[in-house]
Design a protein around this motif. Structure first.
Motif, mmCIF file in Angstrom:
data_model
loop_
_atom_site.group_PDB
_atom_site.id
_atom_site.type_symbol
_atom_site.label_atom_id
_atom_site.label_comp_id
_atom_site.label_asym_id
_atom_site.label_seq_id
_atom_site.Cartn_x
_atom_site.Cartn_y
_atom_site.Cartn_z
ATOM 1 N N LEU A 11 -40.758 -19.303 -11.409
ATOM 2 C CA LEU A 11 -42.161 -18.893 -11.338
ATOM 3 C C LEU A 11 -42.237 -17.398 -11.078
ATOM 4 N N VAL A 12 -43.022 -16.713 -11.895
ATOM 5 C CA VAL A 12 -43.214 -15.270 -11.753
ATOM 6 C C VAL A 12 -44.705 -14.984 -11.811
ATOM 7 N N LYS A 13 -45.161 -14.040 -11.004
ATOM 8 C CA LYS A 13 -46.569 -13.694 -10.990
ATOM 9 C C LYS A 13 -46.883 -12.675 -12.084
ATOM 10 N N PRO A 14 -48.104 -12.715 -12.605
ATOM 11 C CA PRO A 14 -48.499 -11.727 -13.625
ATOM 12 C C PRO A 14 -48.299 -10.303 -13.121
ATOM 13 N N ARG A 41 -36.462 -17.207 -26.604
ATOM 14 C CA ARG A 41 -37.362 -18.006 -25.785
ATOM 15 C C ARG A 41 -38.215 -18.906 -26.678
ATOM 16 N N GLN A 42 -38.748 -19.947 -26.067
ATOM 17 C CA GLN A 42 -39.596 -20.876 -26.786
ATOM 18 C C GLN A 42 -40.833 -21.179 -25.952
ATOM 19 N N PRO A 43 -41.972 -20.565 -26.291
ATOM 20 C CA PRO A 43 -43.216 -20.876 -25.581
ATOM 21 C C PRO A 43 -43.629 -22.314 -25.881
ATOM 22 N N PRO A 44 -44.444 -22.902 -25.031
ATOM 23 C CA PRO A 44 -44.859 -24.287 -25.264
ATOM 24 C C PRO A 44 -45.565 -24.443 -26.596
ATOM 25 N N GLY A 45 -45.115 -25.404 -27.378
ATOM 26 C CA GLY A 45 -45.743 -25.708 -28.661
ATOM 27 C C GLY A 45 -45.427 -24.732 -29.780
ATOM 28 N N LYS A 46 -44.498 -23.796 -29.537
ATOM 29 C CA LYS A 46 -44.167 -22.794 -30.542
ATOM 30 C C LYS A 46 -42.669 -22.802 -30.849
ATOM 31 N N GLY A 47 -42.297 -22.047 -31.858
ATOM 32 C CA GLY A 47 -40.889 -21.965 -32.241
ATOM 33 C C GLY A 47 -40.112 -20.965 -31.410
ATOM 34 N N THR A 89 -47.157 -11.629 -18.485
ATOM 35 C CA THR A 89 -48.458 -12.285 -18.517
ATOM 36 C C THR A 89 -48.218 -13.772 -18.730
ATOM 37 N N PRO A 90 -49.255 -14.591 -18.620
ATOM 38 C CA PRO A 90 -49.074 -16.032 -18.868
ATOM 39 C C PRO A 90 -48.517 -16.331 -20.270
ATOM 40 N N GLU A 91 -48.713 -15.412 -21.214
ATOM 41 C CA GLU A 91 -48.167 -15.609 -22.566
ATOM 42 C C GLU A 91 -46.644 -15.530 -22.600
ATOM 43 N N ASP A 92 -46.040 -15.057 -21.520
ATOM 44 C CA ASP A 92 -44.574 -15.021 -21.429
ATOM 45 C C ASP A 92 -44.007 -16.323 -20.875
ATOM 46 N N THR A 93 -44.874 -17.273 -20.567
ATOM 47 C CA THR A 93 -44.400 -18.584 -20.133
ATOM 48 C C THR A 93 -43.621 -19.243 -21.265
ATOM 49 N N ALA A 94 -42.402 -19.667 -20.977
ATOM 50 C CA ALA A 94 -41.540 -20.210 -22.022
ATOM 51 C C ALA A 94 -40.267 -20.766 -21.401
ATOM 52 N N VAL A 95 -39.513 -21.476 -22.229
ATOM 53 C CA VAL A 95 -38.132 -21.793 -21.872
ATOM 54 C C VAL A 95 -37.268 -20.666 -22.441
ATOM 55 N N TYR A 96 -36.474 -20.068 -21.592
ATOM 56 C CA TYR A 96 -35.628 -18.951 -21.983
ATOM 57 C C TYR A 96 -34.181 -19.423 -22.120
#
Length: 127
Positions: A11-14, A41-47, A89-96
Motif C-alpha cells: 500500500l502506497v499513498k498518493p 505491471r498489470q492494472p486491474p482489468g488491463k493488459g 496516483t491510484p492509476e498506478d494500482t497494479a500487480v507488479y
C-alpha cells in the motif's frame, strides 16, 4: 534456472514514491550474458504494461510514458534490481512483476514472453 522474487509495500499513498525490489537467484544480474532485467505491471482489468529494463551492463531503458517518474537501479552485491516510481496516483494500482529476457521486450502480451518472471506483487495506491 533463474528465479525472481518481488518485494515491497502493498500500500502506497498518493504522491509518494513506490519502491520495489527484485531478488534474483540462480544467475548473476551482472554476469549473465546480455540479459534485460525488466519491470512490467498489470492494472486491474488491463493488459501487461512494460515499464523499463536494466541490462547486464547497467544500461537502462524506460517506457516513454513513465520515464519522467521511473528510476531503475541495481545492487550487484545482493543480486537485486530496484524500481522506483514517483508521484504515484491510484492509476498506478497494479500487480507488479519483475522478469528477465535476453531480448529487450518493449511490448509484452504475456509473462511467457520472458525467460523467467516472479510471482508478482500487488501494489495499491490509496490514501
Amino acid at each position: 534456472q533463474v528465479q525472481l522474487q518481488e518485494s515491497g509495500p502493498g500500500l502506497v499513498k498518493p504522491s509518494q514514491t513506490l519502491s520495489l525490489t527484485c531478488t534474483v537467484s540462480g544467475g548473476s544480474i551482472t554476469t549473465l550474458t546480455s540479459y534485460y532485467w525488466t519491470w512490467v505491471r498489470q492494472p486491474p482489468g488491463k493488459g501487461l504494461e512494460w515499464m523499463g529494463a536494466i541490462h547486464t551492463t547497467g544500461a537502462t531503458y524506460y517506457s516513454p510514458s513513465l520515464k519522467s517518474r521511473t528510476a531503475l537501479s541495481r545492487d550487484p552485491s545482493k543480486n537485486q534490481f530496484t524500481l522506483q516510481l514517483s508521484s504515484v496516483t491510484p492509476e498506478d494500482t497494479a500487480v507488479y512483476y519483475c522478469a528477465s529476457s535476453p531480448r529487450l521486450l518493449r511490448s509484452v502480451r504475456s509473462l511467457t514472453d520472458f525467460t523467467s518472471w516472479g510471482q508478482g506483487t500487488q501494489v495499491t495506491v490509496s490514501s
